[in-house]
Design a protein around this motif. Sequence first.
Motif, PDB file in Angstrom:
ATOM      1  N   ALA A 185     106.984 -12.332 -38.384  1.00 31.92           N
ATOM      2  CA  ALA A 185     106.572 -13.741 -38.444  1.00 31.92           C
ATOM      3  C   ALA A 185     105.969 -14.015 -39.820  1.00 31.92           C
ATOM      4  O   ALA A 185     105.581 -13.091 -40.526  1.00 31.92           O
ATOM      5  CB  ALA A 185     105.534 -14.018 -37.352  1.00 31.92           C
ATOM      6  N   LYS A 186     105.921 -15.288 -40.176  1.00 29.77           N
ATOM      7  CA  LYS A 186     105.203 -15.681 -41.393  1.00 29.77           C
ATOM      8  C   LYS A 186     103.801 -16.084 -40.962  1.00 29.77           C
ATOM      9  O   LYS A 186     103.633 -16.908 -40.061  1.00 29.77           O
ATOM     10  CB  LYS A 186     105.888 -16.869 -42.070  1.00 29.77           C
ATOM     11  CG  LYS A 186     107.193 -16.535 -42.744  1.00 29.77           C
ATOM     12  CD  LYS A 186     107.744 -17.768 -43.432  1.00 29.77           C
ATOM     13  CE  LYS A 186     109.113 -17.492 -44.020  1.00 29.77           C
ATOM     14  NZ  LYS A 186     109.804 -18.717 -44.411  1.00 29.77           N
ATOM     15  N   VAL A 187     102.797 -15.511 -41.616  1.00 30.07           N
ATOM     16  CA  VAL A 187     101.408 -15.781 -41.247  1.00 30.07           C
ATOM     17  C   VAL A 187     100.600 -16.036 -42.510  1.00 30.07           C
ATOM     18  O   VAL A 187     100.659 -15.248 -43.459  1.00 30.07           O
ATOM     19  CB  VAL A 187     100.793 -14.594 -40.465  1.00 30.07           C
ATOM     20  CG1 VAL A 187      99.362 -14.914 -40.053  1.00 30.07           C
ATOM     21  CG2 VAL A 187     101.634 -14.250 -39.244  1.00 30.07           C
ATOM     22  N   LYS A 188      99.862 -17.129 -42.511  1.00 25.42           N
ATOM     23  CA  LYS A 188      99.053 -17.476 -43.685  1.00 25.42           C
ATOM     24  C   LYS A 188      97.656 -17.870 -43.210  1.00 25.42           C
ATOM     25  O   LYS A 188      97.513 -18.686 -42.299  1.00 25.42           O
ATOM     26  CB  LYS A 188      99.729 -18.642 -44.416  1.00 25.42           C
ATOM     27  CG  LYS A 188      99.020 -19.080 -45.679  1.00 25.42           C
ATOM     28  CD  LYS A 188      99.892 -19.985 -46.530  1.00 25.42           C
ATOM     29  CE  LYS A 188     100.197 -21.307 -45.876  1.00 25.42           C
ATOM     30  NZ  LYS A 188     100.935 -22.255 -46.708  1.00 25.42           N
ATOM     31  N   LEU A 189      96.628 -17.280 -43.831  1.00 27.62           N
ATOM     32  CA  LEU A 189      95.248 -17.679 -43.566  1.00 27.62           C
ATOM     33  C   LEU A 189      94.962 -18.919 -44.405  1.00 27.62           C
ATOM     34  O   LEU A 189      95.106 -18.884 -45.626  1.00 27.62           O
ATOM     35  CB  LEU A 189      94.291 -16.537 -43.940  1.00 27.62           C
ATOM     36  CG  LEU A 189      92.800 -16.796 -43.760  1.00 27.62           C
ATOM     37  CD1 LEU A 189      92.445 -17.045 -42.301  1.00 27.62           C
ATOM     38  CD2 LEU A 189      91.999 -15.622 -44.318  1.00 27.62           C
TER      39      LEU A 189
ATOM     40  N   ASN B  68      77.056 -18.534 -33.838  1.00 30.20           N
ATOM     41  CA  ASN B  68      77.052 -17.277 -34.584  1.00 30.20           C
ATOM     42  C   ASN B  68      78.443 -16.660 -34.776  1.00 30.20           C
ATOM     43  O   ASN B  68      78.554 -15.547 -35.283  1.00 30.20           O
ATOM     44  CB  ASN B  68      76.139 -16.250 -33.889  1.00 30.20           C
ATOM     45  CG  ASN B  68      74.706 -16.755 -33.835  1.00 30.20           C
ATOM     46  OD1 ASN B  68      74.257 -17.416 -34.767  1.00 30.20           O
ATOM     47  ND2 ASN B  68      74.007 -16.468 -32.753  1.00 30.20           N
ATOM     48  N   VAL B  69      79.485 -17.352 -34.303  1.00 28.89           N
ATOM     49  CA  VAL B  69      80.844 -16.809 -34.416  1.00 28.89           C
ATOM     50  C   VAL B  69      81.689 -17.764 -35.256  1.00 28.89           C
ATOM     51  O   VAL B  69      82.020 -18.857 -34.818  1.00 28.89           O
ATOM     52  CB  VAL B  69      81.484 -16.615 -33.024  1.00 28.89           C
ATOM     53  CG1 VAL B  69      82.879 -16.001 -33.162  1.00 28.89           C
ATOM     54  CG2 VAL B  69      80.603 -15.747 -32.142  1.00 28.89           C
ATOM     55  N   PRO B  70      82.040 -17.356 -36.487  1.00 28.38           N
ATOM     56  CA  PRO B  70      82.874 -18.238 -37.314  1.00 28.38           C
ATOM     57  C   PRO B  70      84.301 -18.331 -36.759  1.00 28.38           C
ATOM     58  O   PRO B  70      84.711 -17.494 -35.943  1.00 28.38           O
ATOM     59  CB  PRO B  70      82.873 -17.540 -38.678  1.00 28.38           C
ATOM     60  CG  PRO B  70      82.645 -16.101 -38.365  1.00 28.38           C
ATOM     61  CD  PRO B  70      81.771 -16.069 -37.142  1.00 28.38           C
ATOM     62  N   THR B  71      85.029 -19.336 -37.184  1.00 29.21           N
ATOM     63  CA  THR B  71      86.434 -19.459 -36.801  1.00 29.21           C
ATOM     64  C   THR B  71      87.265 -19.599 -38.073  1.00 29.21           C
ATOM     65  O   THR B  71      86.741 -19.906 -39.143  1.00 29.21           O
ATOM     66  CB  THR B  71      86.689 -20.674 -35.884  1.00 29.21           C
ATOM     67  OG1 THR B  71      86.493 -21.876 -36.624  1.00 29.21           O
ATOM     68  CG2 THR B  71      85.780 -20.661 -34.667  1.00 29.21           C
ATOM     69  N   ALA B  72      88.563 -19.359 -37.939  1.00 30.92           N
ATOM     70  CA  ALA B  72      89.495 -19.501 -39.057  1.00 30.92           C
ATOM     71  C   ALA B  72      90.771 -20.148 -38.541  1.00 30.92           C
ATOM     72  O   ALA B  72      91.049 -20.136 -37.338  1.00 30.92           O
ATOM     73  CB  ALA B  72      89.802 -18.135 -39.661  1.00 30.92           C
ATOM     74  N   TRP B  73      91.529 -20.709 -39.482  1.00 29.20           N
ATOM     75  CA  TRP B  73      92.819 -21.326 -39.143  1.00 29.20           C
ATOM     76  C   TRP B  73      93.941 -20.537 -39.783  1.00 29.20           C
ATOM     77  O   TRP B  73      93.867 -20.174 -40.954  1.00 29.20           O
ATOM     78  CB  TRP B  73      92.876 -22.768 -39.620  1.00 29.20           C
ATOM     79  CG  TRP B  73      92.126 -23.715 -38.734  1.00 29.20           C
ATOM     80  CD1 TRP B  73      90.808 -24.066 -38.851  1.00 29.20           C
ATOM     81  CD2 TRP B  73      92.641 -24.429 -37.610  1.00 29.20           C
ATOM     82  NE1 TRP B  73      90.473 -24.966 -37.847  1.00 29.20           N
ATOM     83  CE2 TRP B  73      91.586 -25.201 -37.082  1.00 29.20           C
ATOM     84  CE3 TRP B  73      93.897 -24.494 -37.005  1.00 29.20           C
ATOM     85  CZ2 TRP B  73      91.744 -26.031 -35.971  1.00 29.20           C
ATOM     86  CZ3 TRP B  73      94.062 -25.315 -35.903  1.00 29.20           C
ATOM     87  CH2 TRP B  73      92.988 -26.073 -35.390  1.00 29.20           C
ATOM     88  N   LEU B  74      94.977 -20.283 -38.994  1.00 29.85           N
ATOM     89  CA  LEU B  74      96.190 -19.627 -39.478  1.00 29.85           C
ATOM     90  C   LEU B  74      97.351 -20.600 -39.348  1.00 29.85           C
ATOM     91  O   LEU B  74      97.368 -21.453 -38.453  1.00 29.85           O
ATOM     92  CB  LEU B  74      96.525 -18.390 -38.627  1.00 29.85           C
ATOM     93  CG  LEU B  74      95.461 -17.312 -38.469  1.00 29.85           C
ATOM     94  CD1 LEU B  74      95.944 -16.245 -37.493  1.00 29.85           C
ATOM     95  CD2 LEU B  74      95.137 -16.692 -39.820  1.00 29.85           C
TER      96      LEU B  74
END
Length: 196
Positions: A107-111, A130-136
């Motif tokens: 798969a193609k995955v980009k942060l 206290n828990v960060p999140t991120a988008w992919l």
Amino acid sequence: MPKKTYRYILFYKPYGVLSQFSKDTPSQKTLQDYISVPDVYPVGRLDCDSEGLLLLTNHGQLQHRLCHPSFGHPRTYLVQVERIPDTTALSNLEQGVLIKNYRTKPAKVKLLSQEPLLPPRIPPIRFRKNVPTAWLEMTLNEGKNRQVRRMTASVGFPTLRLVRIQIADLNLGDLQVGEWRDLIASEVKLLQKFAF
């Protein structure tokens, strides 16, 4: 006998809506609550807790070809995950991960460096201070049941929000949550190249 008129519809499915027209319970929202076109059916599915682009048609052959595993086509998702994935996790997602005795295709995955511009989800995701999140941004060429969620969980970063933004060459464009529109002729041609 008159030639059948085919319909091809793009729909921005909201969170909490089932990708079907029949109602299991009166309170459950389905496609019936948004689309009043008879005899069209979703091409593939989006889970109840996923949002975004859904394609519907009454063209059975095209529907079959787009859903059949041997005719892979790209599907792109914006995925909010718990915590911030490291390069190892991203690399594993790209190469394919093992889910229930099945290895996913590459798969193609980009942060993403910043949160994408999306309408707010209703209800919002659970927020933990206290828990960060991120988008992919993830592009897959296959569509197994709950695949994106299972993939991110398998590398230790559970999915909090999932929005499909593109199917092959079709994207959400200006559609707002809960809106639908017919494809224009040039989009139908693009779609048919994947199916015939």
